[in-house]
Write a protein that holds these residues in place. Structure first.
Motif, mmCIF file in Angstrom:
data_model
loop_
_atom_site.group_PDB
_atom_site.id
_atom_site.type_symbol
_atom_site.label_atom_id
_atom_site.label_comp_id
_atom_site.label_asym_id
_atom_site.label_seq_id
_atom_site.Cartn_x
_atom_site.Cartn_y
_atom_site.Cartn_z
ATOM 1 N N TYR A 145 -4.956 4.773 -14.186
ATOM 2 C CA TYR A 145 -4.605 5.045 -12.795
ATOM 3 C C TYR A 145 -5.775 5.821 -12.216
ATOM 4 C CZ TYR A 145 0.443 4.270 -13.760
ATOM 5 O OH TYR A 145 1.657 3.746 -14.099
ATOM 6 N N GLN A 146 -6.016 5.712 -10.905
ATOM 7 C CA GLN A 146 -7.007 6.606 -10.304
ATOM 8 C C GLN A 146 -6.367 7.990 -10.211
ATOM 9 O OE1 GLN A 146 -7.555 4.105 -6.854
ATOM 10 N NE2 GLN A 146 -9.756 4.116 -7.156
ATOM 11 N N TRP A 147 -6.672 9.041 -10.958
ATOM 12 C CA TRP A 147 -7.652 9.096 -11.992
ATOM 13 C C TRP A 147 -7.069 9.779 -13.199
ATOM 14 C CZ3 TRP A 147 -8.855 10.095 -6.820
ATOM 15 C CH2 TRP A 147 -9.714 9.147 -6.216
ATOM 16 N N THR A 192 -4.371 -1.688 -16.228
ATOM 17 C CA THR A 192 -4.681 -0.814 -15.098
ATOM 18 C C THR A 192 -3.756 -1.173 -13.943
ATOM 19 O OG1 THR A 192 -6.320 -0.228 -13.420
ATOM 20 C CG2 THR A 192 -6.564 -2.374 -14.435
ATOM 21 N N VAL A 193 -3.432 -0.179 -13.125
ATOM 22 C CA VAL A 193 -2.596 -0.481 -11.960
ATOM 23 C C VAL A 193 -3.442 -0.608 -10.700
ATOM 24 C CG1 VAL A 193 -0.579 0.706 -12.876
ATOM 25 C CG2 VAL A 193 -2.166 1.944 -11.432
ATOM 26 N N ASP A 194 -4.703 -0.190 -10.758
ATOM 27 C CA ASP A 194 -5.518 -0.272 -9.543
ATOM 28 C C ASP A 194 -6.874 -0.925 -9.816
ATOM 29 O OD1 ASP A 194 -6.628 2.153 -10.758
ATOM 30 O OD2 ASP A 194 -5.030 3.249 -9.733
ATOM 31 N N VAL A 195 -7.920 -0.131 -10.005
ATOM 32 C CA VAL A 195 -9.270 -0.687 -10.128
ATOM 33 C C VAL A 195 -9.656 -0.831 -11.604
ATOM 34 C CG1 VAL A 195 -9.977 0.311 -7.941
ATOM 35 C CG2 VAL A 195 -10.305 1.602 -10.039
ATOM 36 N N HIS A 197 -11.081 0.366 -14.930
ATOM 37 C CA HIS A 197 -11.448 1.580 -15.668
ATOM 38 C C HIS A 197 -11.995 1.127 -17.023
ATOM 39 C CE1 HIS A 197 -9.126 4.078 -12.836
ATOM 40 N NE2 HIS A 197 -8.226 3.127 -12.872
ATOM 41 N N PRO A 212 -7.856 -5.313 -13.841
ATOM 42 C CA PRO A 212 -6.669 -5.712 -13.087
ATOM 43 C C PRO A 212 -6.270 -7.152 -13.453
ATOM 44 C CG PRO A 212 -8.334 -4.761 -11.633
ATOM 45 C CD PRO A 212 -8.971 -4.929 -12.972
ATOM 46 N N CYS A 236 -14.858 4.513 -11.021
ATOM 47 C CA CYS A 236 -13.597 4.013 -10.475
ATOM 48 C C CYS A 236 -13.183 4.810 -9.249
ATOM 49 C CB CYS A 236 -12.508 4.064 -11.541
ATOM 50 S SG CYS A 236 -12.238 5.702 -12.213
ATOM 51 N N THR A 390 -4.157 11.217 -5.882
ATOM 52 C CA THR A 390 -2.920 10.695 -5.299
ATOM 53 C C THR A 390 -1.898 11.782 -4.996
ATOM 54 O OG1 THR A 390 -3.315 8.766 -6.645
ATOM 55 C CG2 THR A 390 -1.129 8.944 -5.663
ATOM 56 N N LYS A 394 -1.005 11.222 -1.259
ATOM 57 C CA LYS A 394 0.297 10.606 -1.000
ATOM 58 C C LYS A 394 1.445 11.593 -1.139
ATOM 59 C CE LYS A 394 -1.036 5.920 -2.046
ATOM 60 N NZ LYS A 394 -1.193 5.022 -3.188
#
Ligand code: HEC
Ligand SMILES: [Cu+2]
Length: 419
Positions: A145-147, A192-195, A197, A212, A236, A390, A394
């Protein structure tokens, strides 16, 4: 007065020597036994990878010495010896000698074959747990995940599906601390859930990308119990450099105890003792932190593994009333929308599971030591520790989370009690 001294070859040589003298001892410290040194392998995969490195290194060094010697010989033999030589005709030029050319091509091919054979062998070896070991392999899933990193233990799922386990939401996951059985191959699924890594444990194995929409994997094995550093090795985003993790390898019995402890729901401090324990110092005495102050030192006064073990023990002098207040704030301040705490009814999945966060040796992806000071620092201003993360963007920004000093104190006490 002369500001610049003349550039003699001698002064250049002295400078080179000075730079080398400064760099070599440093390299000794950092390259060979630093926490992220690949020259200190602690398992078969890392050892095989180092062997390939050395094959390439020796072949390259051999070629360097041969070519360098021929060059040095030519420079000395054909140098201008006096005024007269400066205008002399160049010596007779030769090219196209088939014997020389064929043997040079042959030598290059040979060098490549010498490198390719062990390289290919190790690519196959490190790709998958050897067949004869497969039955003994343990499986985990690492998600980028980031990060930060999430670790799931699918092997424990089947066993956990009894009534109590279901009630508390087992199976469990951990964040940024991967605990594995020592002496056994561990097959790690990479997601990975995003970019993109890249998953790297320098002393055990590395590196394989987390892509991904694609399942990658690698395997590792730790020779014996130990505490190892890991790192995301593919840029990332903003806080990539502090996307780290730790790997803790334990003997079979200790590993089993740890799994059982993780399956258990969140620890509850007995309410009957309310007011009995001496309450801990409040935040009035806390340091203020400046942005990106070098936070995590890992100055253990004992071995890192023993420090990790100490972190598993229940806390002392806990204040049940304050902890209960922290548990309440955890939902009223919307922390629960992102974090799971099994047993307390919180099931958020955006951020790390915190059911046993108090038992981890680090927080914020291996960046901060897990203690009162650093927990406070993190929940006080996560953006100052890890720009753009995040939880800040968020959570604190989007939900407009505001915490008073008392709130922070209660939350830290609650989080710390989650052993
Ligand atoms: C929008 C979702 C979100 C909200 C809301 C949120 N968090 Fe987080 N939290 C995260 C994410 C994501 C991380 C991982 C950040 C990182 O390391 O990059 C995190 C990390 C943490 C960690 C460190 C865990 C570890 O092992 O590294 C703690 C402790 C924590 N949060 C506590 C809280 C508290 C207390 C609140 C409420 C005041 C809160 N969080 C609100 C998403 C959230
Ligand atoms: Cu990353």
């Amino acid at each position: 007065m002369r500001l610049f001294h003349t550039f003699t070859p001698l002064s250049q040589i002295t400078r080179c020597a000075a730079v080398l003298a400064a760099v070599l001892p440093l390299s000794g410290c950092f390259w060979f036994d630093g926490p992220q040194s690949t020259f200190d392998p602690n398992g078969p995969v890392a050892r095989h990878q180092m062997d390939v490195f050395y094959v390439t290194c020796w072949v390259a060094l051999f070629i360097f010495v041969v070519v360098g010697s021929v060059l040095a010989y030519a420079m000395v033999k054909f140098r201008a010896r006096g005024e007269g030589d400066l205008h002399a005709e160049p010596p007779e030029q030769g090219h196209g000698n088939p014997v020389v050319e064929m043997s040079l091509i042959g030598a290059s091919v040979l060098a490549l074959v010498v490198i390719a054979v062990p390289t290919l062998r190790e690519i196959w070896y490190t790709y998958e747990v050897p067949v004869e070991e497969k039955a003994n392999a343990y499986e985990v899933t690492a998600t980028g995940y980031q990060w930060w990193f999430k670790f799931d233990y699918p092997a424990e799922t089947a066993q956990t599906l009894d009534a109590t386990a279901k009630a508390v939401g087992a199976p469990f996951s951990t964040a940024n601390e991967l605990v594995i059985p020592a002496g056994r191959p561990v097959h790690i699924n990479l997601r990975t859930v995003d970019v993109i890594h890249s998953f790297w444990i320098p002393k055990l194995a590395g590196k394989v990308d987390m892509m991904p929409n694609r399942g990658n994997h690698l395997w590792v094995q730790a020779d014996k119990p130990g505490y190892f550093w890991g790192q995301c090795a593919e840029f990332c985003g903003e806080s990539h450099a502090v996307m780290r993790f730790r790997v803790i390898a334990l003997g079979p019995r200790e590993f089993n105890d740890w799994v059982n402890a993780q399956m258990a729901p969140a620890h509850r401090v007995a309410a009957a003792a309310a007011g009995a324990g001496a309450p801990k110092a409040q935040f009035a005495a806390y340091r203020t932190f400046s942005r990106n102050e070098a936070g995590f030192t890992e100055k253990f006064d004992r071995s890192p593994l023993d420090s990790w073990r100490a972190q598993q023990l229940p806390g002392k002098d806990e204040d049940p009333a304050l902890i209960a207040r922290g548990r309440e704030l955890f939902s009223s301040k919307t922390c629960a929308s992102c974090h799971t705490i099994r047993g307390d009814g919180y099931i958020g999945v955006v951020g790390p599971e915190l059911t046993h966060v108090g038992a981890r040796s680090t927080i914020a992806a291996g960046l901060l030591e897990n203690n009162r000071d650093e927990l406070h620092r993190w929940i006080h201003a996560p953006n100052e520790v890890k720009p753009g993360n995040t939880m800040w963007v968020k959570g604190y920004l989007a939900n407009n989370i505001k915490l008073t000093l008392e709130d922070e104190d209660a939350l830290v006490n609650y989080l710390e009690s989650l052993k």
